[in-house]
Write an enzyme that holds these catalytic residues in place. Structure first.
Site, mmCIF file in Angstrom:
data_model
loop_
_atom_site.group_PDB
_atom_site.id
_atom_site.type_symbol
_atom_site.label_atom_id
_atom_site.label_comp_id
_atom_site.label_asym_id
_atom_site.label_seq_id
_atom_site.Cartn_x
_atom_site.Cartn_y
_atom_site.Cartn_z
ATOM 1 N N GLU A 16 -5.027 -4.946 10.539
ATOM 2 C CA GLU A 16 -4.011 -3.917 10.740
ATOM 3 C C GLU A 16 -4.311 -3.168 12.036
ATOM 4 O O GLU A 16 -5.111 -2.223 12.033
ATOM 5 C CB GLU A 16 -4.022 -2.922 9.574
ATOM 6 C CG GLU A 16 -3.727 -3.533 8.229
ATOM 7 C CD GLU A 16 -3.189 -2.504 7.241
ATOM 8 O OE1 GLU A 16 -2.076 -2.714 6.746
ATOM 9 O OE2 GLU A 16 -3.855 -1.492 6.996
ATOM 10 N N ASN A 72 0.877 -1.178 0.000
ATOM 11 C CA ASN A 72 0.000 0.000 0.000
ATOM 12 C C ASN A 72 0.909 1.221 0.000
ATOM 13 O O ASN A 72 1.513 1.547 1.016
ATOM 14 C CB ASN A 72 -0.890 -0.025 1.245
ATOM 15 C CG ASN A 72 -1.695 1.259 1.407
ATOM 16 O OD1 ASN A 72 -1.753 2.079 0.477
ATOM 17 N ND2 ASN A 72 -2.314 1.434 2.568
ATOM 18 N N TRP A 73 0.993 1.875 -1.153
ATOM 19 C CA TRP A 73 1.923 3.007 -1.284
ATOM 20 C C TRP A 73 1.413 4.264 -0.584
ATOM 21 O O TRP A 73 2.127 5.234 -0.466
ATOM 22 C CB TRP A 73 2.176 3.315 -2.758
ATOM 23 C CG TRP A 73 2.943 2.251 -3.496
ATOM 24 C CD1 TRP A 73 3.355 1.028 -3.017
ATOM 25 C CD2 TRP A 73 3.403 2.319 -4.854
ATOM 26 N NE1 TRP A 73 4.038 0.342 -3.989
ATOM 27 C CE2 TRP A 73 4.078 1.108 -5.133
ATOM 28 C CE3 TRP A 73 3.300 3.274 -5.866
ATOM 29 C CZ2 TRP A 73 4.652 0.833 -6.382
ATOM 30 C CZ3 TRP A 73 3.872 3.007 -7.110
ATOM 31 C CH2 TRP A 73 4.539 1.807 -7.351
ATOM 32 N N LYS A 74 0.148 4.264 -0.192
ATOM 33 C CA LYS A 74 -0.467 5.463 0.401
ATOM 34 C C LYS A 74 -0.206 6.653 -0.534
ATOM 35 O O LYS A 74 -0.196 6.471 -1.748
ATOM 36 C CB LYS A 74 0.052 5.671 1.821
ATOM 37 C CG LYS A 74 -0.090 4.382 2.651
ATOM 38 C CD LYS A 74 0.103 4.554 4.115
ATOM 39 C CE LYS A 74 -0.071 3.206 4.811
ATOM 40 N NZ LYS A 74 -0.032 3.276 6.255
ATOM 41 N N GLU A 88 -6.769 4.555 7.900
ATOM 42 C CA GLU A 88 -6.594 5.991 7.608
ATOM 43 C C GLU A 88 -7.851 6.565 6.956
ATOM 44 O O GLU A 88 -8.205 7.722 7.196
ATOM 45 C CB GLU A 88 -5.342 6.190 6.733
ATOM 46 C CG GLU A 88 -4.082 5.975 7.562
ATOM 47 C CD GLU A 88 -2.873 5.454 6.794
ATOM 48 O OE1 GLU A 88 -2.846 5.567 5.554
ATOM 49 O OE2 GLU A 88 -1.953 4.923 7.458
ATOM 50 N N HIS A 137 -9.475 1.027 4.958
ATOM 51 C CA HIS A 137 -8.178 1.227 5.622
ATOM 52 C C HIS A 137 -8.376 2.169 6.815
ATOM 53 O O HIS A 137 -9.180 3.099 6.751
ATOM 54 C CB HIS A 137 -7.164 1.814 4.642
ATOM 55 C CG HIS A 137 -5.775 1.804 5.199
ATOM 56 N ND1 HIS A 137 -5.338 2.760 6.085
ATOM 57 C CD2 HIS A 137 -4.760 0.927 5.047
ATOM 58 C CE1 HIS A 137 -4.086 2.466 6.439
ATOM 59 N NE2 HIS A 137 -3.715 1.369 5.826
ATOM 60 N N GLY A 191 2.782 2.358 10.787
ATOM 61 C CA GLY A 191 3.723 3.469 10.639
ATOM 62 C C GLY A 191 4.420 3.853 11.926
ATOM 63 O O GLY A 191 5.076 4.899 11.995
ATOM 64 N N SER A 242 3.712 -2.137 10.270
ATOM 65 C CA SER A 242 5.163 -2.201 10.466
ATOM 66 C C SER A 242 5.754 -3.572 10.137
ATOM 67 O O SER A 242 6.645 -4.055 10.841
ATOM 68 C CB SER A 242 5.541 -1.759 11.887
ATOM 69 O OG SER A 242 5.126 -0.417 12.116
ATOM 70 N N GLY A 257 3.099 -1.133 4.233
ATOM 71 C CA GLY A 257 3.119 0.307 3.975
ATOM 72 C C GLY A 257 4.525 0.769 3.635
ATOM 73 O O GLY A 257 5.012 0.583 2.520
ATOM 74 N N GLY A 258 5.204 1.356 4.606
ATOM 75 C CA GLY A 258 6.517 1.973 4.371
ATOM 76 C C GLY A 258 7.510 1.080 3.645
ATOM 77 O O GLY A 258 8.198 1.529 2.710
#
Ligand code: 13P
Length: 249
Positions: free
Chosen positions: A166, A9-11, A96, A94, A172, A211, A232-233
């Site tokens: 999640e 997930n590149w956000k 967010e 998600h 993150g 993470s 994510g990251g």
């Protein structure tokens, strides 16, 4: 035997140049792996991703979608549009989106349905906040988020969907749920679905996100009910993402 899935997930990250470099490495690096791999870039890059990944072992998807099929909904993107750009997956709910854009369980269920109507595979994201975990509410919160979909679409809908657990406190933050913590929630989700349909539950892929890094991926993915990861990251760093895909292989 469920096939593992690792999805990035590149956000809201990326550029034409960065994406091209990242995708070239991913495309080459996952060729021939036994697990499924996907990336979810921001909407404007879906055409670029389609061009660079068509014919590869990497699928792609979007990070959200509208529950509506067309109309006066400024800023929104429909499921049919995602299909035109070759998407296989779409994230729904998600944390967010839930926390920053007010998406409710009801809205998430409508998006889930819209995705399936168009032939997309929704990746339903669920998870508790730190306050909810500390209050002992993890099981209740996740069960409620899953129930919203089961009530609206029925258990059979889960046969062509993916769930991603999640925990919000792990996203993150560098804090990861321990493999035991994650496994317990994954098992509870599977049991909830199994109470309605054992076969659907057996086939349901439940990813862990929060993470996930090359250092912790293998241990997480080794648990009985953890069928891969939503990353994510680390999905933005080719070496890290590829190492996580290898851990799922
Ligand atoms: P991080 O891997 O950066 O914690 O993000 C997880 C996530 O939100 C994936 O959807």
């Amino acid at each position: 035997m469920r096939k593992k899935l690792v999805a990035g997930n590149w956000k809201m990250h990326g550029s034409l140049q960065q994406n091209a470099a990242l995708l070239e490495r991913i495309r080459a690096g996952v060729s021939g792996l036994a697990c499924d791999v996907a990336v979810c870039p921001p909407y404007p890059y879906l055409g670029q991703v389609q061009g660079l990944l068509s014919g590869s072992d990497v699928a792609w998807g979007a990070q959200s979608l509208s529950e509506h099929s067309a109309g006066a909904f400024t800023g929104e993107v429909s499921a049919a549009m995602l299909v035109e750009f070759g998407c296989r997956y779409v994230l729904v709910g998600h944390s967010e989106r839930r926390a920053l854009y007010g998406e409710t369980d009801v809205a998430v269920a409508a998006k889930f349905e819209a995705a399936q109507r168009a032939g997309l595979v929704p990746v339903l994201c669920v998870g508790e906040t730190l306050a909810e975990r500390e209050a002992g509410l993890t099981g209740d919160v996740v069960a409620r988020q899953v129930s919203a979909i089961l009530d609206c679409s029925g258990v059979v809908a889960m046969a062509s969907a993916v769930v991603a657990y999640e925990p919000v406190w792990a996203i993150g933050t560098g804090l990861t749920a321990s493999p035991e913590q994650a496994q317990a929630v994954h098992a509870a989700i599977r049991a909830q679905v199994a109470a309605m349909d054992v076969e659907v539950a057996k086939g349901l892929r439940i990813l862990y996100g929060g993470s996930v890094k090359p250092q912790n991926a293998k241990e997480l993915f080794g648990r009985a009910d953890i069928d891969g990861g939503l990353i994510g990251g680390a999905a933005l760093v080719a070496d890290d993402f590829l190492a996580i895909c290898l851990a799922a292989n």
